[in-house]
Design a protein around this motif. Structure first.
Motif, mmCIF file in Angstrom:
data_model
loop_
_atom_site.group_PDB
_atom_site.id
_atom_site.type_symbol
_atom_site.label_atom_id
_atom_site.label_comp_id
_atom_site.label_asym_id
_atom_site.label_seq_id
_atom_site.Cartn_x
_atom_site.Cartn_y
_atom_site.Cartn_z
ATOM 1 N N PHE A 175 0.723 -1.402 -0.055
ATOM 2 C CA PHE A 175 -0.179 -0.487 0.318
ATOM 3 C C PHE A 175 0.655 1.008 0.048
ATOM 4 O O PHE A 175 0.531 2.408 -0.763
ATOM 5 C CB PHE A 175 -0.753 -0.239 1.035
ATOM 6 C CG PHE A 175 -2.315 0.971 1.715
ATOM 7 C CD1 PHE A 175 -2.368 1.294 0.421
ATOM 8 C CD2 PHE A 175 -1.866 2.003 2.823
ATOM 9 C CE1 PHE A 175 -4.424 2.118 0.118
ATOM 10 C CE2 PHE A 175 -2.965 2.846 2.509
ATOM 11 C CZ PHE A 175 -3.847 3.054 1.216
ATOM 12 N N GLU A 176 1.606 1.613 0.750
ATOM 13 C CA GLU A 176 2.440 2.047 0.728
ATOM 14 C C GLU A 176 3.229 2.290 -0.520
ATOM 15 O O GLU A 176 3.405 3.751 -0.690
ATOM 16 C CB GLU A 176 4.115 2.288 2.235
ATOM 17 C CG GLU A 176 3.664 2.585 3.091
ATOM 18 C CD GLU A 176 2.420 0.557 3.595
ATOM 19 O OE1 GLU A 176 3.061 0.351 2.953
ATOM 20 O OE2 GLU A 176 2.137 0.851 4.712
ATOM 21 N N ASP A 177 4.087 1.437 -1.368
ATOM 22 C CA ASP A 177 4.296 1.846 -2.426
ATOM 23 C C ASP A 177 3.711 2.554 -3.351
ATOM 24 O O ASP A 177 4.290 2.926 -4.029
ATOM 25 C CB ASP A 177 4.834 0.635 -3.355
ATOM 26 C CG ASP A 177 6.256 -0.083 -2.394
ATOM 27 O OD1 ASP A 177 6.948 -1.225 -2.541
ATOM 28 O OD2 ASP A 177 7.283 0.787 -1.785
ATOM 29 N N LEU A 178 2.334 1.798 -2.845
ATOM 30 C CA LEU A 178 1.450 2.271 -4.022
ATOM 31 C C LEU A 178 1.321 3.928 -3.921
ATOM 32 O O LEU A 178 0.962 4.693 -5.076
ATOM 33 C CB LEU A 178 -0.559 1.741 -3.753
ATOM 34 C CG LEU A 178 -1.289 2.106 -5.052
ATOM 35 C CD1 LEU A 178 -0.868 1.063 -6.539
ATOM 36 C CD2 LEU A 178 -2.663 0.608 -4.460
ATOM 37 N N ILE A 179 1.006 4.455 -2.803
ATOM 38 C CA ILE A 179 1.372 6.045 -2.632
ATOM 39 C C ILE A 179 2.202 6.373 -3.605
ATOM 40 O O ILE A 179 2.177 7.712 -3.372
ATOM 41 C CB ILE A 179 0.526 6.019 -0.802
ATOM 42 C CG1 ILE A 179 -0.355 5.658 -0.593
ATOM 43 C CG2 ILE A 179 0.899 7.749 -0.647
ATOM 44 C CD1 ILE A 179 -0.037 5.482 0.951
ATOM 45 N N LYS A 180 3.409 5.866 -3.408
ATOM 46 C CA LYS A 180 4.702 6.634 -3.498
ATOM 47 C C LYS A 180 4.124 7.155 -4.869
ATOM 48 O O LYS A 180 4.670 7.730 -5.663
ATOM 49 C CB LYS A 180 5.581 5.918 -3.462
ATOM 50 C CG LYS A 180 6.244 5.954 -2.022
ATOM 51 C CD LYS A 180 7.502 4.918 -1.263
ATOM 52 C CE LYS A 180 7.220 5.467 0.384
ATOM 53 N NZ LYS A 180 9.059 4.073 0.656
ATOM 54 N N LYS A 181 3.452 5.319 -6.118
ATOM 55 C CA LYS A 181 3.390 5.853 -7.598
ATOM 56 C C LYS A 181 2.656 6.913 -7.989
ATOM 57 O O LYS A 181 3.150 7.894 -8.659
ATOM 58 C CB LYS A 181 2.940 4.203 -7.292
ATOM 59 C CG LYS A 181 4.335 3.295 -7.810
ATOM 60 C CD LYS A 181 3.811 2.016 -8.582
ATOM 61 C CE LYS A 181 4.203 0.765 -8.269
ATOM 62 N NZ LYS A 181 3.805 -0.631 -8.798
ATOM 63 N N ALA A 182 1.573 6.122 -6.650
ATOM 64 C CA ALA A 182 0.890 7.720 -7.312
ATOM 65 C C ALA A 182 1.553 9.645 -6.502
ATOM 66 O O ALA A 182 1.196 10.179 -7.548
ATOM 67 C CB ALA A 182 -0.255 7.999 -5.950
ATOM 68 N N ASP A 183 2.021 9.639 -5.501
ATOM 69 C CA ASP A 183 2.444 10.981 -5.634
ATOM 70 C C ASP A 183 3.568 11.111 -6.283
ATOM 71 O O ASP A 183 3.958 12.544 -6.841
ATOM 72 C CB ASP A 183 3.613 10.572 -3.682
ATOM 73 C CG ASP A 183 3.792 11.784 -3.607
ATOM 74 O OD1 ASP A 183 4.520 11.784 -2.710
ATOM 75 O OD2 ASP A 183 3.762 13.305 -4.400
ATOM 76 N N LEU A 184 4.748 9.977 -6.694
ATOM 77 C CA LEU A 184 5.548 10.832 -7.666
ATOM 78 C C LEU A 184 4.755 11.088 -9.168
ATOM 79 O O LEU A 184 5.576 12.005 -9.755
ATOM 80 C CB LEU A 184 5.947 9.243 -8.286
ATOM 81 C CG LEU A 184 6.821 9.467 -9.290
ATOM 82 C CD1 LEU A 184 8.313 10.512 -8.762
ATOM 83 C CD2 LEU A 184 8.209 8.274 -9.906
ATOM 84 N N ASP A 185 3.880 10.670 -10.252
ATOM 85 C CA ASP A 185 3.014 10.531 -11.391
ATOM 86 C C ASP A 185 2.543 12.168 -10.646
ATOM 87 O O ASP A 185 2.624 12.945 -11.658
ATOM 88 C CB ASP A 185 1.444 10.160 -11.141
ATOM 89 C CG ASP A 185 1.306 9.566 -12.199
ATOM 90 O OD1 ASP A 185 0.032 9.802 -11.991
ATOM 91 O OD2 ASP A 185 1.683 10.282 -13.297
ATOM 92 N N LEU A 186 2.048 12.677 -8.977
ATOM 93 C CA LEU A 186 2.302 14.009 -9.204
ATOM 94 C C LEU A 186 2.855 15.127 -9.335
ATOM 95 O O LEU A 186 3.143 15.847 -9.870
ATOM 96 C CB LEU A 186 1.192 13.650 -7.515
ATOM 97 C CG LEU A 186 0.764 15.442 -7.152
ATOM 98 C CD1 LEU A 186 0.079 16.240 -8.070
ATOM 99 C CD2 LEU A 186 0.697 15.254 -5.421
ATOM 100 N N TYR A 187 3.541 14.517 -8.699
ATOM 101 C CA TYR A 187 5.231 15.290 -9.204
ATOM 102 C C TYR A 187 5.714 15.108 -10.803
ATOM 103 O O TYR A 187 5.503 16.508 -11.104
ATOM 104 C CB TYR A 187 6.319 14.546 -8.089
ATOM 105 C CG TYR A 187 7.837 15.307 -8.597
ATOM 106 C CD1 TYR A 187 7.883 16.725 -8.055
ATOM 107 C CD2 TYR A 187 8.414 14.876 -9.450
ATOM 108 C CE1 TYR A 187 9.034 17.485 -8.350
ATOM 109 C CE2 TYR A 187 9.573 15.833 -9.718
ATOM 110 C CZ TYR A 187 10.203 16.651 -9.262
ATOM 111 O OH TYR A 187 11.148 18.000 -10.050
ATOM 112 N N ASN A 188 5.134 14.493 -11.915
ATOM 113 C CA ASN A 188 5.588 14.568 -12.599
ATOM 114 C C ASN A 188 4.010 15.680 -13.620
ATOM 115 O O ASN A 188 4.605 16.563 -14.373
ATOM 116 C CB ASN A 188 5.756 13.362 -13.640
ATOM 117 C CG ASN A 188 6.594 12.538 -13.001
ATOM 118 O OD1 ASN A 188 7.729 13.021 -12.265
ATOM 119 N ND2 ASN A 188 6.518 11.177 -13.114
ATOM 120 N N LYS A 189 2.845 15.230 -13.290
ATOM 121 C CA LYS A 189 2.408 16.294 -13.174
ATOM 122 C C LYS A 189 2.636 17.545 -13.104
ATOM 123 O O LYS A 189 2.352 18.835 -13.941
ATOM 124 C CB LYS A 189 0.645 16.099 -12.773
ATOM 125 C CG LYS A 189 0.605 14.493 -13.323
ATOM 126 C CD LYS A 189 0.465 14.194 -14.695
ATOM 127 C CE LYS A 189 -0.667 12.988 -15.709
ATOM 128 N NZ LYS A 189 0.711 12.099 -15.442
#
Length: 793
Positions: free
Chosen positions: A772-786
């Protein structure tokens, strides 16, 4: 209890600690000025945050109880910020309140009174300068005027100055051009709307303060699509916001007001005769909102009409003399130790410049400049003032340099100094943002822990752990024994200083409320000079107790946030404590009834009945306790502002949903969102408007997703959503739905800003599970790229 010991004690009555942004406000500057004086003169300071009189808000009226704690046994003299405390009424309100302290020397700051020694800025002269400038320099004759709160002395004096200037220039007074505001941003906007609605012609707007001037400027910009260059706009006060909006305004030195008031109060206590009214000089500050070229630009111009040879010492004296004229811009009180040090640093700077220019001592000027910048940062002074100082030095020195090579070296040094100023401003801003984020994070965690652990002793343990980390070295928490009779008795439940925590026992130490703290604790506090700030702990009109904390040179929003968080948590813990005590009382009754049953058989049936009744009440109380525990647990999972789940709630529910999805092989979509431009909304329109924007974003998320989806606010401007049973192909559809809902709001909100949310997504694939923590990190990384993509666009 008599608090006075070996040294004098000043009392300072203010309505508010500080605004919700990390910039200087009127109250905090006055407090800093008084603190500087008491430090230099070995005087204690007790600051009471009393709120405003006649406030329409019950939570603010609850603060008025602190007026009841003022007496001659605690205070040798009082400094009162009348203009802010009487914000919802006239001068009669404050005079009536001060009548209760007739046996204490009093100095009033902000307004001039016939009944009390008082200190204020020269409002008449300041406003007269502004109106004269609009008429004589900009040829304006239809000047709209936005007044402040009716009944305020500041309002009346500034309005009369407006009338006087019109009369002196033979311009007829037109009452249609006058709008009655309330010193708030919105009334400046409303003034422009009213003038346009009534089709009243105006060629300039003069406002009674900067806040309303900015409101008028923003409204005109909204209607014209640009900042108008043909309608001069002016303010009054020279606040930080006026710098940002380049408002032509009137600078008043609040530090000088504070030091003057403190000096007058000390003289009164010593039996000296003092003037009844003192006006502190003000200066008009020219910026671009009136159409002029700002002084910070014109001051950089140096004249080269003819070369004039002058000895170095003469130039030095000329620069020091000009420094006297621009000193008011830095905010140091007149004749203060800071002002003396400023002159010393300037002399060292000039000596270093001369040595580098003529004695080839490399980097002397840069080192001296760095030392001066560092000193100003340590003194929390306005670093931008150094631009004016550098311009003065350059303007005086360049015309006397006949050698071309010297001119080049001098200009290089001046340019390097400008770069150092900009670098210092950037570093200071970054440091403030970093420290503010750290403090805010610590306070948010403390608030979460306080409402989760609804045991009073545990809460006090948490407070003792966190406050020293935030720079609060001494703290005393007291609770009223009977909230219905708060002025009778209190109990101290927490006390600590630099030496450690004091033992207050499991139930606290009881003492008379008006003493503020028990006598033995005051003996420890008064062993050295102290400065403390007293705030009310309350929920609405429910009085809980007092928070008494030490402070150093400045006060930040930390104190108000802590007070609020602690008040919310204490309300819950005191409710639990009350229920527990009721249960104990019922249990005691059961024991007493059981004992009576053994004394006589004749009353057996009656006593059994009573025991059964008492046991039923006990069960009912225990059920109520269980119910309240569940309710409080639910509150701990909910964000207070938006009513969405908070970080704790999201992690708890999100982890449960993740485990179910993994067990049943179902995919879902995790969305991580970040509001755009929240800091600009806070900076321009205040945190109340920022809270509104956050709440509206939450509403848009609620209508954009289903009830089965988990929507949460993680804190600040961050939101997250678990879209249950979603496929990875729904990402685009969700983004479009969000954008459409934000667009609908922006088209109908009539706000001067737009709401939007940048989102990042991550899909949980059952066939390729991750944590679950890795999933949050992936979404956060996608947010950073956006976010980065938006910046590039």
């Amino acid at each position: 209890m008599e608090l006075k010991k070996n040294r004098l004690t000043f009392g300072l009555l203010i309505d508010w600690v500080v605004g919700w942004e990390d910039i200087d406000y009127y109250q905090s500057i006055i407090l800093s000025g008084v603190q500087e004086f008491v430090l230099e003169n070995d005087i204690n300071l007790i600051c009471l945050v009393t709120g405003r009189l006649n406030s329409p808000n019950e939570w603010e009226r609850s603060r008025n109880i602190l007026f009841e704690f003022v007496d001659k046994n605690k205070f040798d003299g009082l400094i009162v910020l009348s203009s802010s405390i009487s914000g919802y009424g006239t001068s009669k309100n404050i005079l009536k309140g001060l009548g209760n302290f007739s046996d204490i020397p009093i100095v009033i700051v902000g307004e001039l009174y016939d009944e009390y020694c008082s200190v204020s800025s020269d409002n008449r002269s300041g406003m007269r300068q502004v109106i004269d400038h609009l008429i004589e320099v900009h040829n304006c004759s239809k000047i709209a005027f936005i007044k402040g709160v009716e009944g305020s002395m500041d309002t009346e004096v500034r309005f009369q100055a407006y009338i006087e200037s019109l009369t002196a220039h033979n311009i007829p007074f037109n009452p249609d051009l006058v709008y009655s505001g309330n010193f708030l941003h919105k009334s400046g906007s409303n003034a422009v709307k009213e003038l346009i609605r009534k089709n009243i012609q105006f060629d300039a707007i003069a406002s009674s303060n900067d806040n309303m001037a900015i409101g008028a400027l923003v409204e005109l910009h909204k209607r014209m699509g640009k900042i108008p260059d043909n309608i001069p706009i002016t303010g009054f006060d020279d606040t930080q916001s006026s710098h940002f909006h380049a408002i032509t305004t009137v600078h008043q030195s609040f530090l000088t007001q504070a030091s003057t008031a403190s000096s007058l109060l000390l003289r009164m206590i010593n039996g000296e005769k003092v003037p009844l009214k003192t006006e502190v000089p003000v200066d008009m500050v020219i910026r671009s909102s009136c159409g002029c070229i700002p002084a910070i630009v014109t001051n950089t111009f140096a004249s080269f009409d003819e070369y004039v040879e002058a000895p170095y010492e003469s130039l030095k004296e000329q620069i020091i003399s000009e420094l006297n004229e621009i000193n008011s811009l830095i905010g140091f009180a007149e004749n203060s130790s800071e002002q003396e040090h400023l002159f010393l640093y300037t002399q060292k700077l000039l000596d270093a410049f001369y040595e580098e220019l003529y004695q080839n001592k490399s980097n002397e000027f840069i080192h001296a400049w760095n030392a001066m910048i560092f000193w100003m940062i340590m003194k929390n002074a306005k670093i931008s003032f150094l631009h004016d100082l550098l311009s003065s030095i350059r303007k005086i020195i360049l015309p006397v340099l006949s050698d071309a090579s010297c001119l080049v070296v001098a200009e290089n040094l001046f340019h390097a100094a400008r770069v150092q100023i900009i670098d210092a401003l950037q570093r200071t801003a970054a440091t403030v943002d970093h420290l503010s984020s750290i403090q805010t994070g610590s306070l948010e965690l403390l608030g979460e822990d306080l409402v989760t652990n609804l045991d009073l002793n545990t809460q006090m343990d948490l407070v003792y752990k966190v406050l020293p980390e935030l720079g609060i070295k001494k703290c005393y928490i007291t609770l009223y024994e009977d909230p219905e009779k708060p002025l009778e008795y209190s109990r101290m439940v927490l006390a600590f200083d630099e030496s450690g925590r004091f033992n207050t026992g499991p139930s606290g130490i009881t003492f008379p409320s008006r003493d503020l703290i028990p006598s033995k604790f005051f003996e420890s506090l008064s062993a050295d000079r102290f400065s403390i700030i007293v705030q009310v702990l309350n929920q609405g009109d429910d009085q809980l107790g007092l928070s008494i904390c030490s402070f150093d040179s400045k006060i930040s929003k930390t104190y108000e946030i802590f007070r609020y968080r602690l008040s919310v948590a204490l309300k819950g813990s005191l409710l639990i404590e009350k229920i527990k005590n009721q249960a104990l009382d019922l249990e005691k009754q059961v024991i007493e009834r059981t004992s009576e049953l053994s004394e006589t058989n004749n009353q057996l049936l009656d006593e059994v009945s009573r025991r059964t009744s008492a046991e039923e009440q006990l069960k009912k109380a225990l059920k109520e306790l269980e119910f309240y525990n569940k309710q409080l647990h639910l509150q701990s999972l909910q964000d207070e502002l938006t009513r969405l789940y908070n970080r704790r709630g999201f992690m708890e529910l999100g982890c449960e949903y993740y485990e179910r999805a993994k067990a049943f092989g179902k995919g879902f979509l995790l969305i991580y969102g970040d509001m755009d431009w929240l800091k600009q909304i806070n900076d321009s329109y205040g945190h109340a408007e920022g809270d509104f924007a956050i709440a509206k974003t939450a509403e848009i998320l609620n209508i954009s997703f289903r009830r089965m989806d988990i929507i949460a606010r993680l804190g600040g401007d961050e939101f997250t959503v678990i879209v249950s049973d979603a496929s990875p192909h729904e990402d685009k559809e969700i983004r479009e739905r969000l954008e459409n809902n934000f667009l609908k709001f922006n088209q109908t909100s009539h706000k001067p800003y737009k709401l939007s949310l940048t989102v990042g997504t991550a899909y949980f694939e059952p066939s390729q599970p991750c944590t679950f923590e890795d999933l949050i990190k992936k979404a956060d990384l996608d947010l950073y790229n956006k976010k980065q993509l938006k910046k590039r666009i």
